[in-house]
Design an enzyme around this catalytic site. Structure first.
Site, mmCIF file in Angstrom:
data_model
loop_
_atom_site.group_PDB
_atom_site.id
_atom_site.type_symbol
_atom_site.label_atom_id
_atom_site.label_comp_id
_atom_site.label_asym_id
_atom_site.label_seq_id
_atom_site.Cartn_x
_atom_site.Cartn_y
_atom_site.Cartn_z
ATOM 1 N N SER A 118 0.844 -1.177 0.000
ATOM 2 C CA SER A 118 0.000 0.000 0.000
ATOM 3 C C SER A 118 0.883 1.232 0.000
ATOM 4 C CB SER A 118 -0.921 -0.015 1.226
ATOM 5 O OG SER A 118 -1.683 -1.210 1.251
ATOM 6 N N HIS A 123 1.059 15.840 -1.921
ATOM 7 C CA HIS A 123 1.525 16.843 -2.873
ATOM 8 C C HIS A 123 0.986 18.200 -2.434
ATOM 9 C CE1 HIS A 123 2.607 13.477 -5.482
ATOM 10 N NE2 HIS A 123 1.369 13.032 -5.327
ATOM 11 N N CYS A 146 -4.540 -2.016 1.906
ATOM 12 C CA CYS A 146 -5.136 -3.316 1.616
ATOM 13 C C CYS A 146 -5.211 -4.073 2.936
ATOM 14 C CB CYS A 146 -4.302 -4.106 0.619
ATOM 15 S SG CYS A 146 -4.191 -3.354 -1.008
#
Length: 269
Positions: A118, A123, A146
């Site tokens: 995962s 950003h 997951c």
């Protein structure tokens, strides 16, 4: 469905449901002069540089009980930063109690989950309006897991770490996991709203709207601060430096910017 999982339903192989939280924050300010606008961009770039963002994601990984396998980070020119982490399940914690209870998650305390291949990403996008003095900063954070525990468990920490004027959150459960009898399960926990994972003190401070598609396991919540104090939005100054007419005009600009971002459309007038 979740009640079945709480009874420890036997699965065929690994629980491979993918749960993704997209967490976006917006900070809005008024910087009167070109120099102040440049200083705001520089301030944001320093405040949310790649090193600090790495620290935030590291804490998120700790909260959801993940091992960090790899970190890639970059500060950009002229502004902005990105961090990407590859994470995996913590083998030392896999036998501890796991939970999907629909309630606010912890702040700095750790919480166990079950993860494999995962990732966490962030950003940043600082920018300013060239004419009317409005400057904004946006940070996008994605937490994809997951396994059994939802990344919503890190939501409280993220909200408190990135105090913001506007927060938008999208949560989606994708794929399915299969029981030993061959039946498919497309979600493994109860969820009515992302709001149920947010602490009460936060909900008191924000106006909140939900848009949920339960049939598709898609959940969306956005939040906007209720109280407005112009001094909180002035970069490099305060209201004592402004006439009442200037205060009114700036207030109108900041509120218009806030509403446009919150509702996702331009507002005339």
């Amino acid at each position: 469905m979740a009640g079945v999982f709480n009874k420890k339903l036997q699965l065929h192989g690994f629980n491979n449901l993918t749960k993704t939280l997209s967490f976006n924050i917006y900070d809005i300010c008024y910087a009167q002069t070109p120099r102040q606008r440049q200083e705001y961009i520089e301030y944001i770039d320093e405040e949310y540089n790649a090193e600090r963002l790495t620290g935030i994601l590291t804490k998120v990984a700790d909260i959801i009980g993940a091992n960090i396998l790899n970190i890639a980070r970059q500060d950009y020119e002229p502004q902005g930063a990105s961090v990407t982490m590859l994470i995996a399940e913590d083998k030392n914690k896999e036998n501890q109690q796991l939970t999907n209870i629909e309630e606010p998650g912890p702040l700095p305390e750790s919480l166990v989950c079950h993860l494999d291949k995962s990732h966490l990403t962030v950003h940043t996008y600082p920018e300013s309006h060239p004419e009317n003095g409005i400057s904004t900063f946006r940070a996008d954070i994605d937490v994809s897991t997951c396994g059994r525990v939802s990344p919503l468990r890190a939501l409280n920490y993220l909200i408190h770490s990135l105090e913001s004027d506007i927060v938008t959150m999208d949560y989606r459960v994708r794929g399915f996991t299969r029981s030993v009898d061959g039946g498919k399960h497309f979600i493994d926990h109860d969820i009515d709203s992302i709001q149920n994972f947010i602490a009460d003190d936060t909900k008191e401070r924000y106006q909140m709207i939900d848009v949920n598609i339960y049939q598709e396991n898609i959940f969306h919540t956005k939040m906007m601060l209720k109280n407005f104090n112009l001094n909180d939005y002035l970069f490099g100054g305060n209201t004592s430096d402004l006439t009442l007419e200037e205060q009114r005009k700036i207030t109108d600009r900041v509120k218009k910017e806030t509403l446009e971002i919150f509702y996702g459309k331009n507002i005339s007038g």
